[in-house]
Write a protein that holds these residues in place. Structure first.
Motif, PDB file in Angstrom:
ATOM      1  N   ILE A  26      15.744 -96.283  19.733  1.00 52.49           N
ATOM      2  CA  ILE A  26      17.133 -95.993  19.369  1.00 52.49           C
ATOM      3  C   ILE A  26      17.388 -94.498  19.441  1.00 52.49           C
ATOM      4  O   ILE A  26      18.423 -94.051  19.951  1.00 52.49           O
ATOM      5  CB  ILE A  26      17.448 -96.531  17.961  1.00 52.49           C
ATOM      6  CG1 ILE A  26      17.438 -98.056  17.975  1.00 52.49           C
ATOM      7  CG2 ILE A  26      18.796 -96.015  17.470  1.00 52.49           C
ATOM      8  CD1 ILE A  26      17.576 -98.690  16.605  1.00 52.49           C
ATOM      9  N   ARG A  27      16.433 -93.721  18.940  1.00 53.72           N
ATOM     10  CA  ARG A  27      16.596 -92.266  18.986  1.00 53.72           C
ATOM     11  C   ARG A  27      16.682 -91.780  20.426  1.00 53.72           C
ATOM     12  O   ARG A  27      17.527 -90.966  20.766  1.00 53.72           O
ATOM     13  CB  ARG A  27      15.442 -91.574  18.260  1.00 53.72           C
ATOM     14  CG  ARG A  27      15.510 -90.049  18.386  1.00 53.72           C
ATOM     15  CD  ARG A  27      14.504 -89.343  17.524  1.00 53.72           C
ATOM     16  NE  ARG A  27      14.718 -87.892  17.604  1.00 53.72           N
ATOM     17  CZ  ARG A  27      14.573 -87.067  16.594  1.00 53.72           C
ATOM     18  NH1 ARG A  27      14.219 -87.524  15.405  1.00 53.72           N
ATOM     19  NH2 ARG A  27      14.787 -85.769  16.760  1.00 53.72           N
ATOM     20  N   GLN A  28      15.789 -92.277  21.286  1.00 55.98           N
ATOM     21  CA  GLN A  28      15.810 -91.874  22.684  1.00 55.98           C
ATOM     22  C   GLN A  28      17.132 -92.232  23.352  1.00 55.98           C
ATOM     23  O   GLN A  28      17.696 -91.440  24.107  1.00 55.98           O
ATOM     24  CB  GLN A  28      14.647 -92.536  23.436  1.00 55.98           C
ATOM     25  CG  GLN A  28      13.277 -91.990  23.049  1.00 55.98           C
ATOM     26  CD  GLN A  28      12.153 -92.740  23.741  1.00 55.98           C
ATOM     27  OE1 GLN A  28      12.373 -93.740  24.414  1.00 55.98           O
ATOM     28  NE2 GLN A  28      10.923 -92.259  23.561  1.00 55.98           N
ATOM     29  N   GLN A  29      17.630 -93.429  23.054  1.00 57.02           N
ATOM     30  CA  GLN A  29      18.900 -93.862  23.626  1.00 57.02           C
ATOM     31  C   GLN A  29      20.051 -92.986  23.147  1.00 57.02           C
ATOM     32  O   GLN A  29      20.916 -92.583  23.936  1.00 57.02           O
ATOM     33  CB  GLN A  29      19.163 -95.329  23.271  1.00 57.02           C
ATOM     34  CG  GLN A  29      18.214 -96.300  23.952  1.00 57.02           C
ATOM     35  CD  GLN A  29      18.303 -97.709  23.381  1.00 57.02           C
ATOM     36  OE1 GLN A  29      19.054 -97.962  22.437  1.00 57.02           O
ATOM     37  NE2 GLN A  29      17.545 -98.623  23.936  1.00 57.02           N
ATOM     38  N   ASN A  30      20.045 -92.682  21.850  1.00 57.78           N
ATOM     39  CA  ASN A  30      21.113 -91.841  21.297  1.00 57.78           C
ATOM     40  C   ASN A  30      21.054 -90.421  21.856  1.00 57.78           C
ATOM     41  O   ASN A  30      22.085 -89.837  22.190  1.00 57.78           O
ATOM     42  CB  ASN A  30      21.019 -91.802  19.770  1.00 57.78           C
ATOM     43  CG  ASN A  30      21.501 -93.086  19.122  1.00 57.78           C
ATOM     44  OD1 ASN A  30      22.150 -93.917  19.765  1.00 57.78           O
ATOM     45  ND2 ASN A  30      21.189 -93.273  17.847  1.00 57.78           N
TER      46      ASN A  30
END
Length: 229
Positions: A26-30
Motif C-alpha cells: 500500500i505504501r509503495q502504491q501510494n
C-alpha cells in the motif's frame, strides 16, 4: 499443549508478516501515485508554484499521506528528482568492464530516447531545475550524481584502455548522450514544429534512436548491434 503454543505463535508471525507485506504494498502504491501527481504539478507550475494540496488532489490522497511519506514539499521534490535520475540511469548502471560497449551504449541511448517519449515531464522538470541553477538538486543529489558519473566514466575508460573503442573523454561522451536524447523531451515543441506535426509518434522515436546511436557509436568505432540494424 506445546505444539498448540508453537502453532499459535507461528500463526501470529504469519499474520504479522502478511500485515506488514500488505502495508508495504500500500505504501509503495501510494508513494508511486504521489510522485506521479507531483511530477505533473512540478512540470506545469515549477517548484514555487506547486502546492501539496494540489498534489494531494491530483493523487486523490490526503495531504497527510504526502507529509507522512515525504515530510515536506522539499522532500517530495527531492524524491521526484531521485526517481527521474534512477529511471534515466538504470540502463547504464549495470554496465561493467566486461560488458560489450556497443550493446551497452546502444541500450542506454535507446532507453533515454524512450523515456523522452514516455516520460517527457520528468525531463522538463530536470531541465527547469538545471536552468535555475539546480538549487534543489544540489541539496539532494549532486554528490550521488557525481559518484555515479565518475563510476560510469571509469567503465568507459576501461573499454578504451582495452582497445574496445576509440579514445574520447568519457564524461563528455555521457554529456553528449544526455543532451541528444533529452532534447526530444525538453524541446518537443520545437522538434514537432520542425517536423510539421502536433506531436511525436512511435516512428519518430525509433528514427531518433537509430540516428543518435549511429552517430555516437560510429564516432567511437563501434557498430550498432546486429538485431537493431
Amino acid at each position: 499443549m506445546q505444539e498448540y503454543l508453537l502453532d499459535t505463535a507461528q500463526k501470529r508471525l504469519n499474520d504479522a508478516f502478511r500485515t506488514r507485506t500488505k502495508a508495504g504494498r500500500i505504501r509503495q502504491q501510494n508513494e508511486a501515485k504521489i510522485i506521479k501527481a507531483a511530477e505533473i504539478e512540478f512540470a506545469q507550475n515549477g517548484y514555487k508554484g506547486t502546492s501539496l494540496n494540489a498534489v494531494a488532489d491530483r493523487a486523490q490522497l490526503p495531504k497527510s499521506n504526502i507529509l507522512y511519506y515525504f515530510k515536506s514539499k522539499f522532500g517530495l521534490y527531492g524524491a521526484v528528482l531521485a526517481d527521474i535520475l534512477e529511471m534515466w540511469n538504470q540502463a547504464f548502471s549495470v554496465a561493467s568492464i566486461d560488458s560489450d560497449p556497443a550493446e551497452t551504449l546502444y541500450r542506454y541511448i535507446e532507453a533515454k530516447v524512450a523515456y523522452s517519449y514516455t516520460h517527457p515531464l520528468a525531463s522538463r522538470i530536470f531541465a527547469m531545475e538545471i536552468i535555475q541553477g539546480a538549487p534543489h538538486l544540489e541539496a539532494f543529489l549532486a554528490q550521488d550524481l557525481k559518484v555515479w558519473l565518475d563510476d560510469r566514466a571509469s567503465v568507459i575508460q576501461s573499454w578504451i584502455d582495452a582497445g574496445k573503442m576509440k579514445a574520447v573523454n568519457p564524461h563528455h561522451l555521457i554529456f553528449l548522450i544526455w543532451g541528444s536524447t533529452q532534447h526530444y523531451a525538453d524541446f518537443s515543441t520545437q522538434v514537432c514544429w520542425a517536423l510539421g506535426k502536433k506531436e511525436y509518434d512511435q516512428q519518430d522515436f525509433q528514427d531518433a534512436t537509430a540516428t543518435v546511436a549511429m552517430i555516437v557509436l560510429g564516432g567511437l568505432g563501434l557498430t550498432i548491434p546486429t538485431e537493431n540494424r
